[in-house]
Structure formats: structure tokens, C-alpha cells
Design an enzyme around this catalytic site. Structure first.
Site, short mmCIF file in Angstrom:
data_model
loop_
_atom_site.label_atom_id
_atom_site.label_comp_id
_atom_site.label_asym_id
_atom_site.label_seq_id
_atom_site.Cartn_x
_atom_site.Cartn_y
_atom_site.Cartn_z
N TYR A 60 -6.76 21.84 -11.93
CA TYR A 60 -5.86 21.14 -11.02
C TYR A 60 -4.41 21.17 -11.48
O TYR A 60 -4.10 20.85 -12.63
CB TYR A 60 -6.32 19.68 -10.85
CG TYR A 60 -5.44 18.89 -9.91
CD1 TYR A 60 -5.50 19.11 -8.54
CD2 TYR A 60 -4.54 17.94 -10.39
CE1 TYR A 60 -4.69 18.39 -7.66
CE2 TYR A 60 -3.73 17.23 -9.54
CZ TYR A 60 -3.79 17.46 -8.17
OH TYR A 60 -2.98 16.77 -7.31
N HIS A 90 8.23 16.11 -2.22
CA HIS A 90 8.06 14.72 -2.65
C HIS A 90 9.38 13.98 -2.79
O HIS A 90 9.37 12.76 -3.02
CB HIS A 90 7.31 14.68 -3.99
CG HIS A 90 5.86 15.02 -3.87
ND1 HIS A 90 5.41 16.32 -3.88
CD2 HIS A 90 4.76 14.24 -3.70
CE1 HIS A 90 4.08 16.32 -3.75
NE2 HIS A 90 3.67 15.07 -3.63
N ASN A 205 4.62 13.08 -11.72
CA ASN A 205 3.36 12.36 -11.72
C ASN A 205 3.34 11.36 -12.87
O ASN A 205 3.14 11.74 -14.03
CB ASN A 205 2.22 13.37 -11.85
CG ASN A 205 0.88 12.82 -11.41
OD1 ASN A 205 -0.15 13.23 -11.91
ND2 ASN A 205 0.88 11.90 -10.48
N TYR A 304 11.02 -35.25 -16.18
CA TYR A 304 10.26 -34.04 -16.51
C TYR A 304 11.14 -32.83 -16.82
O TYR A 304 10.81 -32.02 -17.69
CB TYR A 304 9.32 -33.69 -15.36
CG TYR A 304 8.13 -34.59 -15.22
CD1 TYR A 304 7.99 -35.75 -15.96
CD2 TYR A 304 7.11 -34.28 -14.31
CE1 TYR A 304 6.90 -36.58 -15.82
CE2 TYR A 304 6.01 -35.10 -14.16
CZ TYR A 304 5.90 -36.25 -14.91
OH TYR A 304 4.82 -37.06 -14.76
N ARG A 307 12.09 -33.69 -20.49
CA ARG A 307 11.00 -33.96 -21.42
C ARG A 307 9.94 -32.86 -21.39
O ARG A 307 9.33 -32.54 -22.42
CB ARG A 307 10.38 -35.32 -21.08
CG ARG A 307 9.16 -35.69 -21.88
CD ARG A 307 8.83 -37.17 -21.77
NE ARG A 307 8.96 -37.72 -20.46
CZ ARG A 307 7.93 -38.12 -19.69
NH1 ARG A 307 6.69 -37.99 -20.14
NH2 ARG A 307 8.15 -38.65 -18.50
N PHE A 355 -1.93 7.67 -13.98
CA PHE A 355 -0.71 7.51 -13.19
C PHE A 355 -0.71 6.22 -12.37
O PHE A 355 0.29 5.85 -11.77
CB PHE A 355 -0.53 8.69 -12.23
CG PHE A 355 -1.76 8.98 -11.41
CD1 PHE A 355 -2.18 8.13 -10.41
CD2 PHE A 355 -2.51 10.12 -11.66
CE1 PHE A 355 -3.32 8.39 -9.66
CE2 PHE A 355 -3.65 10.39 -10.92
CZ PHE A 355 -4.05 9.52 -9.91
N GLU A 442 -5.38 8.71 -1.69
CA GLU A 442 -4.86 7.59 -2.48
C GLU A 442 -5.26 6.31 -1.74
O GLU A 442 -4.45 5.70 -1.04
CB GLU A 442 -3.35 7.71 -2.63
CG GLU A 442 -2.92 8.97 -3.38
CD GLU A 442 -1.41 9.12 -3.45
OE1 GLU A 442 -0.68 8.22 -2.99
OE2 GLU A 442 -0.95 10.15 -3.98
#
Length: 542
Positions: A60, A90, A205, A304, A307, A355, A442
Site C-alpha cells: 500500500y 488532498h 498521512n 469558594y 477558599r 494516523f 474512513e
């Protein structure tokens, strides 16, 4: 000092030294460790000999298409063109460009990931990233478009286009935007480098954009927490509060590390204080309702926001410990796909999911949530300083001179409350959101880029809030100074007050009055100036 990358020993502080200019305006120089360079060369030689040929088994992205085209062989003759097409396909990012410091962190982190020798890129690619860093050639990278799975594909594609010198890529050099190839030539580099098998997917990637933003946001949050401890102490002294709640027995009884850390910081800053005492409370402040000579009611315990501050600041500290541990692992991790590993006399490629940005997404959601509450309690202390009924007699709105002519600091609180409300929306978890993409390949994404970006906004908003508290506490302490000469402040508190006085514009018309422009105080928060001043007086804060 030069930082050498081997993929295993880079620290968060190293990232800051490269991403941000040092005190003299220069950046730390970066180089590839000799061991890493040799390993990268040996691995790449094997890849070229065994995998980059038209008869090799499908591996791949080394000799196949990417994504849904994982089963399509790429011919060696098409390999160079495929790399540029992958990057161009991309490079779909939109929005405002990332700041330079984020881009520098991205380049450093990508190079360090490659130095671990699990990715198999051409050594020339790693060298080019380091050359861009050292020569300050900064790619223009849009900040939006990543879902944080298959990595930060869109922003890293814009980075990769600049590194390769593709025609459409833009960079910043010496403050000017220009084409990447032109900038490379101007600094003495080849205008363009040829990418070889897997180089494109190795560059794009990985969750490197998310990680770069996360590291910077986390560093800023750690610094902010110390500033918030200083602001807390200044407010406590301005309102003559009780220090008993910060003493060790309370925090031994509930032994969270962060809680005890904040309590120790307060006691350290307030060292030798006579302001947080019963005799100091007997001094009648200008807006107190009690008659002259009438003793105040016993304080017993504070509200508060004073404290319980260790119990609120403390979880932020503990959250940062966890976030820093996760990011420390991430910055020395290989996050592309596939990864390659030694296997006998050769190497084996294994497809996996490093990834995926869920670690970064969840830690950034935690960071946003924790820091948002830090700002929330800071705003409550700020509001208390402005109201004489809650501040034990400090002038209303911390105004001086003629009431009505001087409005005071009331709108500092309005700004702080606006930012706190904005933080609440930004603290909604993004890591639980997922929209499938790429034809459902995905089918679960991390949203890490958005989680990191919104966490960074929360930290920036919170810096403004803490700066507002510091400004108002400084004003409060200045207004009552003539009344309290017999009750000195803690050494660290006085040093922090002096640091603010040195930076904030001068008093108006002889009044004890700071101008309400918070820019100078914000700068003291962002550069640790207030913390540094306190530390010089009392020693290091935790």
C-alpha cells in the site's frame, strides 16, 4: 544549541524552541542525528530495490494507489506524477492560515516522525523539511479541512506542496508571501524536488497539524496556570482573605498532586504577608459600611472562589500532567500508513491506524474543559474585587477620583464574562463527533484538528481573563496602599504588583489609577513576566 532528531527523544520544550523565537529573536537549529540518517538511507535503499518495481507484490502506497484505490497497481513510470497528484488532490484546506509557530512545529514533528525510521520516505524529503526550518521558509497552510483520521490530510498536503516546490504552493519568507519554488531558490535550495514512492502519503498521512497546535496550546496553558496562581494570591491579599485554606494539612487530607501544588504556590507567593491577617482586616477600607472604630466581623472562612481555588486550579494542573504525558508520546511516534519494520534481512510493511487522532482529540477536549473552568473561577474573583459588598470595602468598580467621572474597571469584568461564556461553548466535546468520509472507508474519525484548534482558543481567551484579574487586583492593592503601610504584602505578591506597575501606563491626574488597556498585562501573562517577577522574590513556582 542544535536539536538533533532521532524520532525518540524530542521533548515538548524542544518543540517550543524550534516553533517560537528565542529571546534574541532566533530559532533553535535542527539537524538529523547521524544514526537516524544512516538508518533512513539503508531502509530507503531496500525499498527502492525490492518494492519499487512493476513485479513486486502490492504494498500500500509504495506501489499502489491510496484510499479506495488501494488495490490498483502503480507503474514505476507513473510514480513521480502520482506523488504530485496525491498532494494536489488532498490540498483542499480552507480558512485562515495557521500562525508561523504552528507551521514550524508541524515541519519539526513530521521530520521527527520520519527520523524514527518507520515510514520509509526518501531522505531528501526529511532534509528538505529541516532546510525549510533552518532557513525560515514557512509554508502557508490553511487551518481548516482536517477530520483527524488518515491524519491531517488537507493541511499537511499544503505543507507537502510547499516542501516539494509545486507551482501552486505559497510560503512566507522574510515577511513576504511568495511561491515556494521562488523562495527555495532565493535561499539557495533547488526550486523543486522530485518525490518518489510513498513520499507524498508519508508527508500528508499523520496527525501532525493537530499535534502541533496541541503542543503549543498545552505549553501556554501550563504557563497560564502559574499566572492564575499569582492572580489568585493577589486577589486574596487585596480582599485580606484567609490563608488557612492553603495550609498543608488540608491537602494531605485530600492528596491530589495538583491541589497541593496550587496551595504551595499561593503560600510561596504570599510569603511573609501581613495583609491576610486579623489586624489588617481591622483597617477600614473606603467603601466599608462599618462605622469608624467598629471592629469587623470575624472572617472565619472565605467564599469558594478564594477558599476552593486549590480544588479548582488543582484539577487543571493534574489534567495538564496527563495531557503532557500523552503529547510526549505523540511527538516521538510514527503516525502514517503503512509503517515498515525490520524483518530478517529485509523489511515488512504493515497497515495500521496510527494516523487516527483520538488521543490528541480527547486530550484537547480535556484541556479546553479544564482551562475554561480556570477562567471561570478567575472571572468570579475579578467580579468580587469590583463590588464593595463582596470585597470588604474596596472602592466600587475600583474607581478613584470623582465618582461618575471615573467609571472604573467594571467593563473588564464584562469582557471576562463574555470570554467565559465563549469558552463554555468551545468546551463542548469534539472528540465524540464523527462523520464518515472517503466512501465510508474512513467510517470513524477523531476530529482532532478542531479539538486542538478550539482548545487553543480557550487558552487564549483565558489568558485575557486572568490578565483582567491581575489588572483589577493590582488596582485594588494600589488604591488601599496608603492605608496598609503597616501590613505589607507577601514578597511574591509585591513583586508581581511591581511588574504590572512597570508595564501598565502611568497613573492619570495623580489618581491611583491604571488605564484599562489590558494589553500590557496580557503580555505579562503570555511571556510569564508576572510569574517571573514573583519567582525572583520567593523561588520557583510549581
Amino acid at each position: 544549541m542544535k536539536i538533533e532528531l532521532d524520532g525518540r527523544a524530542l521533548t515538548l520544550d524542544d518543540v517550543l524552541r524550534v516553533a517560537r523565537p528565542q529571546s534574541d529573536g532566533t530559532f533553535a537549529e535542527v539537524a538529523l542525528a547521524d544514526t537516524a540518517r544512516a538508518a533512513l538511507g539503508a531502509t530507503r535503499a531496500y525499498v527502492e530495490q525490492q518494492w519499487v518495481n512493476d513485479e513486486a507484490p502490492l504494498i500500500y502506497s509504495f506501489n499502489t494507489g491510496v484510499g479506495m484505490f488501494k488495490d490498483q497497481r502503480l507503474l514505476v513510470a507513473d510514480m513521480a506524477e502520482h506523488q504530485t497528484r496525491v498532494i494536489s488532490a488532498h490540498a483542499t484546506g480552507v480558512g485562515e492560515p495557521f500562525p508561523t509557530e504552528v507551521v514550524r512545529a508541524m515541519m519539526l514533528l513530521r521530520a521527527n516522525a520520519f527520523a524514527s525510521n518507520f515510514s520509509g520516505p526518501s531522505p531528501e524529503v526529511v532534509g528538505r523539511l529541516l532546510q525549510f526550518l533552518n532557513l525560515q521558509v514557512h509554508p502557508i497552510v490553511p487551518s481548516q479541512g482536517s477530520v483527524g483520521a488518515s491524519g491531517d490530510l488537507a493541511p499537511l498536503a499544503h505543507l507537502a506542496a510547499a516542501v516539494a516546490g509545486l507551482p501552486q504552493a505559497q510560503v512566507e519568507l522574510h515577511g513576504q508571501q511568495m511561491g515556494a519554488a521562488e523562495a527555495a531558490s532565493e535561499v539557495g535550495l533547488e526550486p523543486r524536488i522530485e518525490l518518489r514512492a510513498k513520499d507524498a502519503s508519508a508527508l500528508i498521512n499523520g496527525t501532525t497539524a493537530s499535534l502541533a497546535v496541541a503542543v503549543l496550546a498545552t505549553a501556554d496553558a501550563r504557563r497560564l496556570l502559574k499566572a492564575a496562581d499569582v492572580a489568585l494570591t493577589m486577589s486574596l491579599e487585596a480582599m485580606r482573605g484567609e490563608l488557612a485554606a492553603f495550609e498543608p494539612p488540608i491537602h494531605i487530607a485530600r492528596p491530589h498532586p495538583g491541589q497541593a501544588r496550587t496551595a504551595r504556590n499561593v503560600l510561596r507567593v504570599a510569603a511573609e504577608s501581613a495583609r491576610c491577617s486579623a489586624p489588617a482586616r481591622e483597617v477600614r477600607f473606603p467603601a466599608e459600611l462599618r462605622a469608624p472604630g467598629e471592629l469587623p466581623a470575624p472572617r472565619v472562612q472565605d467564599v469558594y472562589s478564594l477558599r476552593c481555588a486549590p480544588q479548582v486550579h488543582g484539577p487543571v494542573s493534574d489534567a495538564l500532567d496527563y495531557v503532557e504525558r500523552v503529547l510526549g508520546i505523540e511527538i516521538n511516534s510514527a503516525t502514517d500508513n503503512p509503517l515498515i519494520f525490520e524483518d530478517g534481512d529485509g523489511y515488512r510493511a504493515i497497515s495500521g491506524g496510527n494516523f487516527h487522532g483520538q488521543y490528541i482529540a480527547q486530550t484537547m477536549d480535556l484541556l479546553a474543559l479544564a482551562v475554561a473552568d480556570l477562567a471561570s473561577i478567575s472571572e468570579r474573583r475579578l467580579a468580587r474585587l469590583l463590588d464593595p459588598a463582596m470585597s470588604y470595602g474596596l472602592p466600587r468598580n475600583l474607581a478613584t477620583g470623582r465618582p461618575g467621572l471615573n467609571t472604573g474597571f467594571v467593563n473588564v469584568q464584562c469582557t471576562a464574562s463574555a470570554l467565559v461564556m465563549e469558552n463554555r461553548g468551545l468546551s463542548t466535546a469534539g472528540s465524540v463527533d464523527s462523520i464518515p468520509g472517503k466512501g465510508n472507508a474512513e467510517d470513524h474519525v477523531s476530529n482532532s484538528a478542531w479539538c486542538a484548534r478550539k482548545a487553543r482558543v480557550v487558552v487564549g481567551n483565558s489568558e485575557h481573563v486572568v490578565a483582567g484579574e491581575l489588572l483589577c487586583a493590582a488596582q485594588a492593592l494600589s488604591l488601599v496602599e496608603p492605608l496598609m503601610v503597616d501590613h505589607p504584602l507577601g514578597r511574591g505578591t509585591q513583586a508581581a504588583l511591581d511588574a504590572i506597575r512597570a508595564r501598565v501606563p502611568a497613573a492619570l491626574d495623580g489618581d491611583r489609577w491604571f488605564q484599562t488597556d489590558m494589553g500590557e498585562v496580557l503580555d505579562l501573562v503570555r511571556t510569564s513576566g508576572v510569574v517571573n517577577a514573583a519567582e525572583e522574590a520567593v523561588g520557583a513556582l510549581e
